[in-house]
Structure formats: C-alpha cells, structure tokens
Design an enzyme around this catalytic site. Structure first.
Site, PDB file in Angstrom:
ATOM      1  N   SER A 117     -13.971  10.443   3.294  1.00 52.51           N
ATOM      2  CA  SER A 117     -13.975   9.623   2.239  1.00 52.51           C
ATOM      3  C   SER A 117     -12.553   9.635   1.799  1.00 52.51           C
ATOM      4  O   SER A 117     -12.349   8.606   0.953  1.00 52.51           O
ATOM      5  CB  SER A 117     -14.889  10.123   1.059  1.00 52.51           C
ATOM      6  OG  SER A 117     -14.839  11.447   0.680  1.00 52.51           O
ATOM      7  N   HIS A 138     -16.706   4.625   6.688  1.00 55.11           N
ATOM      8  CA  HIS A 138     -17.139   5.470   5.398  1.00 55.11           C
ATOM      9  C   HIS A 138     -18.387   4.827   4.578  1.00 55.11           C
ATOM     10  O   HIS A 138     -18.206   3.602   4.230  1.00 55.11           O
ATOM     11  CB  HIS A 138     -15.805   5.585   4.601  1.00 55.11           C
ATOM     12  CG  HIS A 138     -15.967   6.122   3.152  1.00 55.11           C
ATOM     13  ND1 HIS A 138     -15.375   5.775   2.070  1.00 55.11           N
ATOM     14  CD2 HIS A 138     -16.868   7.154   3.152  1.00 55.11           C
ATOM     15  CE1 HIS A 138     -15.724   6.628   1.080  1.00 55.11           C
ATOM     16  NE2 HIS A 138     -16.587   7.599   1.535  1.00 55.11           N
ATOM     17  N   GLU A 150     -16.903   0.993   4.440  1.00 54.16           N
ATOM     18  CA  GLU A 150     -15.323   0.862   4.951  1.00 54.16           C
ATOM     19  C   GLU A 150     -15.192   1.197   6.298  1.00 54.16           C
ATOM     20  O   GLU A 150     -15.331   2.165   6.687  1.00 54.16           O
ATOM     21  CB  GLU A 150     -14.625   1.642   3.905  1.00 54.16           C
ATOM     22  CG  GLU A 150     -14.717   1.388   2.455  1.00 54.16           C
ATOM     23  CD  GLU A 150     -13.800   2.193   1.550  1.00 54.16           C
ATOM     24  OE1 GLU A 150     -12.928   1.799   0.628  1.00 54.16           O
ATOM     25  OE2 GLU A 150     -13.809   3.498   1.772  1.00 54.16           O
ATOM     26  N   ASN A 188     -12.640   4.760  -3.082  1.00 54.24           N
ATOM     27  CA  ASN A 188     -12.548   6.014  -4.019  1.00 54.24           C
ATOM     28  C   ASN A 188     -11.111   6.065  -4.447  1.00 54.24           C
ATOM     29  O   ASN A 188     -11.065   6.754  -5.544  1.00 54.24           O
ATOM     30  CB  ASN A 188     -12.640   7.138  -2.729  1.00 54.24           C
ATOM     31  CG  ASN A 188     -13.951   7.567  -2.561  1.00 54.24           C
ATOM     32  OD1 ASN A 188     -14.585   8.206  -3.601  1.00 54.24           O
ATOM     33  ND2 ASN A 188     -14.223   7.941  -1.233  1.00 54.24           N
TER      34      ASN A 188
END
Length: 374
Positions: A117, A138, A150, A188
């Site tokens: 992540s 991800h 992602e 993130n």
C-alpha cells in the site's frame, strides 16, 4: 487464469474471494496453515451470506468455492501459475524474501504482483533476478466491495504487465487505475491528509475520536470517520503506511506521523481484528455514545460578530439565514445584547483573539467555522 495468493490475512482472503467469484482458479497459501483454514472458512461464510441475501446463486457459490484451492506450501512448484499476488505484511524485507522464494519455485512466465500500500514497487522488484516481471496491484479492504484497484508499474516493469493486470481487474468487475510508483501511490497519499490531521486533532485535544468521526461523516459526507477507518484497516497497517509515506517524502512536516500510534500498535489496539482499537468490538461491546440532545434556552438570541472579508461574507449571511430559518433570533450590529450568545466566524483567527480584538464577552462567545455547502 490460475492465480496464487501468498498471505491469507484480511487482504489475501478478500482478493481470493474476489478472484474465485470471477471465475479464476485461486491457490491460497500462507506460512501459517491455520491462516489458510481460517481464510477459507471466512470466504465460505461471505459467499453463503451473499446467497442468503440473493446476490449469488447456490450454484455460483459452490463453483466459486471449488475454484479456491488451499495450498499447504506457499513455495510449492506451480507450472500452471500465471500470476502471483503477494499480500503479506507491509515490510520490504519480508516481501523480498517471499518473492525470492517464489522466483525459485515458479516458472519465469508467472507475473508477480505486490499488494503493497505504500512501499516502493521498484525497490521490491530490485530484489529479484528479473525485476521486469513485478508490478504493484493495490487492493482496498474489503476487497469485494472496494471496487478500485491501483496498478503500479515499477521503473523496470515490462510495459505489457500493467495492461494485462488492468484487463484482469476490469474483467473481474473492479476498476483499475494506473498510478506512479510514488510514496502511498494515489489513494493512500491523499488519504494521509484525513488520518494524519485527525490524529493531530486528537493530539491537541480538539475533540475525541467519536466527535471527529461524527463531524467527518456529517460535514464531509464520508461513510465512516478517520478513526472508524483506522479500526477497519488495522492501526498496525495504518501506522506502517503513515511512516512509509513520511519517510518516502523525506520527512516532510505536513506528513509527520502521530506520537499516539506506536504505543497503541505495540499494545495490540489494532481495531476490529483485535477486538479493540479506537472503539471496542465483539460481543458485549458498546459503540460510541450518541451525540447528546441539544437543550437550553431556545429563545436566546444569537449575535453574529462582524469579521472576515468580502469573500467570506456570503457564508456568514448563509449562516444567519440558516439560523433564522430554524427560528433563532439573530442579532447583527456593533455589539451583542446582554443575553445574546455570540458566534464568531473563525477565518484564519482564534476565538480568543476575536474576543480580545472585538471586546466580546468571553463567557458566552463561541467560534463557528462556516463551510460552503457541498
């Protein structure tokens, strides 16, 4: 496609459910045999729940479970494996060790994907003999419901791999977004603003977790507040991501991790998976106390203190209109009456500063941040 997932925790089992339900054969492995058993049980319960709610037929449930293959040895030979998705803990050395063993066990044609992540995909790939075979993939928890994935090419990733991963993701009903291999990638990195600032508010005793979460839901329109989100994700995971992004951006102050998280992580206060985080979970656990009812003198007037600028004036006028629509008697002018509650729009100032500069009564003056309507 035959996919091997290494890591049978929350993310691994979610990815396994997602891929098996979409028609792929999934080998699910972990260094802990009990983790695989628990994960298969969890996936089974989730699919049974989907049948009970009418979202899946019993035949599709049985077919999905038949495609889920528990694997006793993560490093077993797998000549037919086309893709490996790694979902182990967020640690560079651990991920490098996993991929090193997989590289020796699986054919060179197998594509490697890491569910990191926040770690550098390029750095993970650099530990391989062939860095070009690895990319980031991800997912977000819970995987079957969070429909964004992602796709993260590393510096050496072969150009056809992100294309193939995108086709896989979208063929399974999710949406793929290709993003750069930067700290935290896209989601993130952006999400650190919410979580990092929420922790800063708690550090400064501005409000407690339940109040911050409630305001985030009510005002920002989020489905859950930042502390609820940390409990869902796991504070151990969140803390690792926060640290990784801060380090990746060369210790930029706006991304500074909170001092509140390390002790809570060591204490096992990780959230839902440990039964206690910012909130308690499990049988007998009580949720946050509801917001207390608004009481008091409904006939008391409210004085809106002057201030701000021409740009902020429309918002102050909107606040006055909302108060009047609710039946509040609003005072405007040079100063409040003796009984009025005083509201100070705080635009780049503090309530105490406004009290001092405006000669306002400190005992009955409150700040209000006037936000534009969404």
């Amino acid at each position: 496609m035959r996919i091997r997932i290494v890591g049978a925790g929350a993310m691994g089992r979610g990815i396994a459910q997602w891929a098996a339900s979409a028609g792929h054969t999934v080998e699910l492995a972990d260094v802990r045999a009990e983790a695989v058993t628990d994960a298969v049980g969890f996936v089974t319960s989730m699919l049974e729940r989907a049948v009970a709610k009418g979202r899946m037929s019993a035949a599709d449930r049985d077919a999905s479970l038949s495609r889920l293959v528990p694997l006793a040895d993560p490093w077993a030979a797998g000549p037919d494996v086309e893709l490996v998705i790694e979902a182990v803990r967020e640690d560079l050395e651990t991920k490098a060790e996993v991929f090193g063993k997989l590289e020796r066990a699986l054919p060179s044609s197998a594509v490697f994907a890491t569910n990191t992540s926040s770690l550098s995909v390029t750095r993970i790939a650099a530990t391989l003999q062939d860095p070009s075979r690895l990319a980031g993939l991800h997912f977000f928890n819970p995987v079957p419901l969070m429909r964004i994935v992602e796709v993260v090419p590393g510096a050496a990733t072969r150009p056809e791999i992100p294309v193939a991963l995108t086709e896989l993701v979208e063929g399974c009903g999710h949406r793929a977004v290709t993003v750069a291999d930067s700290p935290g990638f896209l989601v993130n990195h952006a999400g650190r603003g919410l979580v990092t600032e929420a922790l800063a508010l708690l550090e400064e005793s501005v409000a407690g977790p339940a109040d911050i979460d409630r305001i985030a839901r009510d005002v920002l329109g989020l489905r859950m507040g930042p502390f609820e989100l940390m409990d869902l994700t796991g504070l151990d995971v969140t803390a690792a991501v926060i640290d990784s992004i801060w380090q990746g951006f060369r210790y930029e102050d706006r991304l500074r991790p909170s001092y509140l998280t390390p002790n809570r992580v060591v204490a096992g206060l990780h959230g839902r998976k440990t039964g206690q985080g910012w909130y308690a979970y499990g049988e007998g656990a009580e949720g946050p106390a509801p917001e207390p009812a608004v009481t008091g003198d409904g006939d008391r007037p409210v004085f809106l203190a002057p201030g701000g600028s021409a740009e902020t004036a429309p918002y102050v006028d909107a606040l006055a209109g909302a108060l009047e629509a609710a039946g509040v008697r609003v005072e405007r002018g040079e100063g409040p009456s003796a009984e009025a509650l005083v509201l100070v729009p705080v635009w780049g100032t503090t309530v105490s500063g406004a009290v001092r500069s405006g000669g306002l009564p400190p005992g009955r003056t409150l700040g209000v941040e006037v936000l534009p309507a969404a």
